[in-house]
Design a protein around this motif. Structure first.
Motif, PDB file in Angstrom:
ATOM      1  N   TYR A   2      -8.823   5.464  -1.009  1.00 40.94           N
ATOM      2  CA  TYR A   2      -8.743   6.358   0.142  1.00 40.94           C
ATOM      3  C   TYR A   2      -9.957   7.272   0.102  1.00 40.94           C
ATOM      4  CZ  TYR A   2      -3.752   5.084  -0.043  1.00 40.94           C
ATOM      5  OH  TYR A   2      -2.558   4.411  -0.091  1.00 40.94           O
ATOM      6  N   LEU A   9      -6.112   1.414   5.566  1.00 34.96           N
ATOM      7  CA  LEU A   9      -5.020   1.665   4.633  1.00 34.96           C
ATOM      8  C   LEU A   9      -4.485   0.421   3.933  1.00 34.96           C
ATOM      9  CD1 LEU A   9      -2.901   4.390   6.518  1.00 34.96           C
ATOM     10  CD2 LEU A   9      -4.807   4.708   4.944  1.00 34.96           C
ATOM     11  N   SER A  16      -6.932   2.407  12.412  1.00 27.34           N
ATOM     12  CA  SER A  16      -5.986   3.240  11.683  1.00 27.34           C
ATOM     13  C   SER A  16      -4.661   3.376  12.399  1.00 27.34           C
ATOM     14  CB  SER A  16      -6.582   4.644  11.468  1.00 27.34           C
ATOM     15  OG  SER A  16      -6.799   5.282  12.721  1.00 27.34           O
ATOM     16  N   LEU A  53      -2.301  10.812   3.935  1.00 27.19           N
ATOM     17  CA  LEU A  53      -3.247   9.734   4.219  1.00 27.19           C
ATOM     18  C   LEU A  53      -3.935   9.880   5.566  1.00 27.19           C
ATOM     19  CD1 LEU A  53      -1.282   6.624   2.914  1.00 27.19           C
ATOM     20  CD2 LEU A  53      -2.811   8.175   1.672  1.00 27.19           C
TER      21      LEU A  53
END
Length: 462
Positions: free
Chosen positions: A370, A414, A455, A387
């Motif tokens: 990340y 992710l 995302s 996140l």
């Protein structure tokens, strides 16, 4: 990126992909297989830790089909077992085979929560049946799930996976066509938030049929659970008479032959499993307490309907038995855990050297980076809200550039990556070298530009 798969000059791949789009919606048979910028990716061969494309390119595969082929693609022992089963046994659709019995006996032996077990063809079917039988057993309406967890395609759980910031905290369905009253029967809570769990049970406990969770939400990378959070779930569901369901479709077998429940020591009432038990063959399973499992109509008189034409198909049973045998007899977990730890440790050092704010998370054979500031060494994000700070453009951008070096990590925000038994230290060496080059290039170009929108994608495992 003219040399990569999905480019307009990719020749054979482009031609086959165009044919696919004429007869298959979007040209792929699962929504997660259509990756922006890789629309001409046509796979022609897989083996070990590698795959080949119609354009003659070969990639070291760290995506690994969202994780099921723990042994590597086309493991020879699994392939041999499937071929041998096919010479003597076809699918009958009545009765039971000895292979099904052997597989069930092994799963009961391995998994702490499992007293009885039923086979399905997919993990989504397994989670569907888990919630159905929980409602049947309790006579209750509500289901609790957690933001960032994915449990398949059925309506009760098709919400709040990878949500945009403004949709976190409300109901965020990943599909149209779901009845509002179905969504209203699902409560969505933040992962790792014990206080939210206690509050939900204080307000709705007598109407909560089940709590379902991925013990590690791998569909948003790798959020490791707090032990106190899992313990709270067990305590609250027990107190309220609700059913605790661990969705171990991903964590089962990849992290431990006994699942995450063995690692954590927290035993759910029901557990779902998936393709990893058969190294990627199409199989799922639902197991748990005998009193719950005996409610299914597979037992004469059971009031909860259960069926599936391909449940316990001889070929997938053979694949599962061969996979479990290898997991138990060979140092599979020792190998993938060692390589996984090496990847996480050396990627962490790499980003520190580059002065790039990054957190390398994961467990065992799973790793994900990340790109987010503010984390001390060893500190990890604990919830989906954390996140939201991830730099999606850089995340997608460096993975796009890995393709130029013959390495494949899924270029969607992710998404986690995986080590298999077929990966080697040389493969890890190549990954580390290519990652440094790819990250430098992505930073110089400002990330992924228009690909950062990935995302917001809702689904997660294939």
């Amino acid at each position: 990126m003219s040399s990569g798969p999905g480019s307009s000059t990719s020749g054979a791949g482009a031609r086959i992909a165009e044919r696919a789009r004429r007869v298959v919606p979007g040209g792929v048979n699962s929504g997660q297989r259509s990756v922006p910028g890789l629309t001409d990716l046509v796979i022609t061969g897989t083996g070990g830790a590698r795959f080949r494309t119609a354009d003659g390119r070969e990639f070291i595969d760290f995506h690994a089909a969202f994780g099921p082929p723990l042994l590597g693609h086309n493991d020879p022992d699994v392939a041999r077992a499937v071929a041998e089963a096919g010479t003597s046994l076809g699918h009958m659709g009545v009765g039971v085979t000895e292979g099904e019995v052997l597989l069930a006996e092994q799963l009961v032996e391995l998994i702490p929560s499992v007293e009885k077990i039923l086979l399905t063809s997919t993990g989504s079917e397994a989670t569907f049946h888990a919630l159905r039988v929980a409602r049947a057993a309790t006579g209750r309406r509500l289901v609790v799930k957690f933001q960032g967890c994915y449990h398949g395609w059925h309506d009760s759980v098709s919400l709040n996976v990878i949500s945009t910031p403004e949709r976190v905290g409300g109901r965020d369905p990943i599909s149209t066509g779901i009845l509002p009253e179905v969504l209203e029967a699902t409560l969505v809570l933040p992962f790792n938030d014990s206080e939210a769990v206690r509050a939900a049970f204080a307000a709705h406990g007598q109407d909560i049929a089940a709590v379902i969770l991925e013990p590690v939400p791998h569909n948003v990378g790798a959020l490791l659970p707090h032990q106190e959070f899992l313990t709270t779930l067990r305590e609250e569901t027990t107190r309220a008479g609700s059913v605790l369901v661990f969705d171990e479709v991903i964590t089962g077998f990849r992290h431990h032959t006994g699942g995450w429940q063995t690692i954590s020591g927290v035993t759910p009432d029901l557990t779902t499993f998936g393709k990893a038990m058969a190294n990627g063959a199409p199989v799922g399973a639902l197991g748990g307490r005998a009193d719950l499992m005996d409610l299914f109509s597979s037992r004469p008189g059971g009031p909860t309907f259960f069926a599936g034409t391909y449940n316990g198909h001889p070929s997938v049973v053979a694949a599962a038995l061969a996979t479990l045998r290898k997991l138990r007899e060979e140092p599979v977990h020792e190998h993938v855990f060692r390589l996984g730890e090496r990847v996480r440790t050396e990627l962490t050092a790499l980003y520190q050297r580059l002065d790039v704010p990054a957190v390398v998370a994961g467990y065992g054979s799973v790793f994900v980076t990340y790109f987010m500031p503010g984390y001390a060494p060893g500190q990890l994000p604990g919830s989906y809200t954390d996140l939201l700070a991830n730099d999606a453009a850089l995340f997608v951008g460096y993975r796009r550039r890995l393709l130029e070096h013959g390495l494949f990590e899924l270029p969607l925000n992710l998404k986690r990556s995986h080590i298999s038994y077929a990966h080697t230290d040389d493969d890890v060496d190549r990954l580390l070298t290519a990652t440094e080059t790819a990250v430098r290039s992505a930073l110089a170009d400002g990330g992924a530009g228009d690909l950062a929108h990935t995302s917001t994608m809702g689904g997660a495992r294939d």
